[in-house]
Design an enzyme around this catalytic site. Structure first.
Site, mmCIF file in Angstrom:
data_model
loop_
_atom_site.group_PDB
_atom_site.id
_atom_site.type_symbol
_atom_site.label_atom_id
_atom_site.label_comp_id
_atom_site.label_asym_id
_atom_site.label_seq_id
_atom_site.Cartn_x
_atom_site.Cartn_y
_atom_site.Cartn_z
ATOM 1 N N THR A 1 0.845 -1.201 0.000
ATOM 2 C CA THR A 1 0.000 0.000 0.000
ATOM 3 C C THR A 1 0.878 1.248 0.000
ATOM 4 O O THR A 1 1.886 1.296 0.712
ATOM 5 C CB THR A 1 -0.980 0.098 1.185
ATOM 6 O OG1 THR A 1 -1.534 1.418 1.218
ATOM 7 C CG2 THR A 1 -0.346 -0.169 2.532
ATOM 8 N N ASP B 1 -0.051 3.771 1.343
ATOM 9 C CA ASP B 1 -0.385 4.464 2.600
ATOM 10 C C ASP B 1 0.568 4.095 3.748
ATOM 11 O O ASP B 1 0.606 4.805 4.760
ATOM 12 C CB ASP B 1 -1.821 4.125 3.034
ATOM 13 C CG ASP B 1 -2.847 4.459 1.961
ATOM 14 O OD1 ASP B 1 -2.569 5.331 1.130
ATOM 15 O OD2 ASP B 1 -3.929 3.835 1.967
HETATM 16 O O1 F6P Z 1 -5.093 2.787 -0.224
HETATM 17 C C1 F6P Z 1 -4.501 3.442 -1.290
HETATM 18 C C2 F6P Z 1 -5.327 4.632 -1.705
HETATM 19 O O2 F6P Z 1 -4.671 5.257 -2.790
HETATM 20 C C3 F6P Z 1 -5.636 5.624 -0.599
HETATM 21 O O3 F6P Z 1 -4.550 6.475 -0.315
HETATM 22 C C4 F6P Z 1 -6.840 6.320 -1.184
HETATM 23 O O4 F6P Z 1 -7.663 6.898 -0.193
HETATM 24 C C5 F6P Z 1 -7.558 5.205 -1.874
HETATM 25 O O5 F6P Z 1 -6.605 4.212 -2.151
HETATM 26 C C6 F6P Z 1 -8.230 5.620 -3.149
HETATM 27 O O6 F6P Z 1 -8.853 4.513 -3.694
HETATM 28 P P1 F6P Z 1 -9.568 4.505 -5.118
HETATM 29 O O7 F6P Z 1 -8.498 4.550 -6.158
HETATM 30 O O8 F6P Z 1 -10.330 3.248 -5.133
HETATM 31 O O9 F6P Z 1 -10.432 5.735 -5.156
#
Ligand code: F6P
Length: 346
Positions: free
Chosen positions: A125, A127
């Site tokens: 991730t 994050d």
């Molecule tokens: O978990 C990774 C992430 O990029 C987060 O930082 C973000 O909130 C989320 O995924 C966004 O997800 P999606 O691409 O499904 O909108």
């Protein structure tokens, strides 16, 4: 052995490097690899395909995932669990490598605990919020992208005497914001872990301008709740997308709301840049390629040893393994030492 491999959740730089490392080291052991398409959806809907040496050739520097991904939660689909278990046994699979974050690995942990499912996890991730590992792969790439953006935004901030607000991802932790803020020399860094009020952030900007600096860089994490001296709190986002069966709020937009507040309270011209999925896209950094490769090699070894219910992890400079349950029990938040460093020079 016949080994399935899947990638779940958001795409992330380094996924292909893990797939390559797991597959190549398993081929060397004489094992067969099976591609499980689009995360857990692949097992629920029976989307499997052979994965041969030529499929994993040349993918090390490629972003995204050759397996596809989704936010499908087998526990959130009617009959999902039964289909998953059936697909797995009908395909003659002996083990599964699940590459993902808290959601994907949370499902893996549950499957292992409740059904002795033979699964090994790899922590992915941008994050960096998974417990049990110092770092996840993908984070370094996102951090590099965010830092470069902050460097570039300094140019406009200085030339136009502006406050530039940079909104970065990170969901409910502020790893990308705190670390890119330190690396880029941001003047104010707002993260979920340290709820500073909007008023206090504005006071810091005014003090800085009074000391002769007539521009500022503010880094805000998408999961920072706008907090006011009155006690009002506001998490900015929209409802979860239907495709997100883990029910996450779709975060985003705090930068714009913060900029309006800053401009209204300080009178300084304030602009916003939302980095969004740029942070997840493209080629992984060398650091992430190495980490992803080391994780992949470890995961393949765990499968070979039939040590299931574990996740490859980085502790210090060592690749170790930890229980999937431990890794997914709680989010890893930014520690105080890093928050202090972020504040020290701002
Ligand atoms: O978990 C990774 C992430 O990029 C987060 O930082 C973000 O909130 C989320 O995924 C966004 O997800 P999606 O691409 O499904 O909108």
């Amino acid at each position: 052995m016949r080994i399935g491999i899947l990638t779940g959740g958001g795409d992330c730089p380094g996924l292909n490097a893990v797939i390559r490392a797991v597959s190549r080291s398993s081929f060397i052991r004489g094992y067969e690899m099976v591609a499980v398409r689009e995360g857990w959806r692949g097992l629920v809907e029976g989307k499997l395909a052979p994965l041969g040496p030529s499929d994993v050739s040349g993918i090390l520097p490629r972003g995204g995932t050759i397996l596809g991904t989704s936010r499908t939660n087998p526990y959130g689909v009617e009959g999902g669990l039964e289909s998953l278990l059936n697909t797995f046994s009908e395909a003659g699979l002996d083990a599964l490598v699940a590459i993902g974050g808290e959601d994907t690995l949370g499902v893996a942990a549950k499957l292992h605990a409740e059904h002795a499912f033979p699964v090994v996890g790899v922590p992915k991730t941008i994050d960096n919020d998974l417990s049990g590992t110092d770092y996840t792969f993908g984070f370094d790439t996102a951090l590099s992208v965010a830092t470069e953006a902050i460097d570039r935004l300094h140019t406009t901030a200085e030339s136009h005497n502006r406050v530039m607000v940079v909104e970065v991802m990170g969901r409910h932790t502020g790893w990308i914001a705190a670390m890119s803020g330190i690396a880029g020399g941001a003047d104010v860094i707002l993260v979920p872990e340290e709820p500073e009020t909007v008023e206090s952030a504005c006071e810091r900007l005014v003090r800085r301008h009074e000391q002769g600096k007539d521009f500022s860089i503010v880094v805000v994490s998408e999961g920072y709740e706008l907090l006011f001296a009155s006690g009002e709190r506001r998490l900015v986002g929209t409802k979860a997308a239907a495709s997100d069966q883990f029910g996450h709020v779709r975060l985003g937009g705090v930068g714009q709301e913060l900029a309006v507040e800053i401009e209204a309270r300080t009178g300084y011209e304030t602009r916003v840049t939302v980095l969004g999925h740029v942070q997840r896209g493209g080629t992984p950094t060398a650091h992430d390629r190495v980490l992803a490769t080391r994780f992949g090699l470890k995961a393949a070894t765990l499968v070979h040893e039939r040590t299931f219910g574990r996740m490859a992890a980085l502790q210090g400079n060592e690749i170790v393994d930890v229980a999937l349950e431990e890794a997914t029990r709680e989010l890893k938040r930014v520690p105080q030492a890093i928050l202090d460093a972020a504040r020290a020079l701002a």
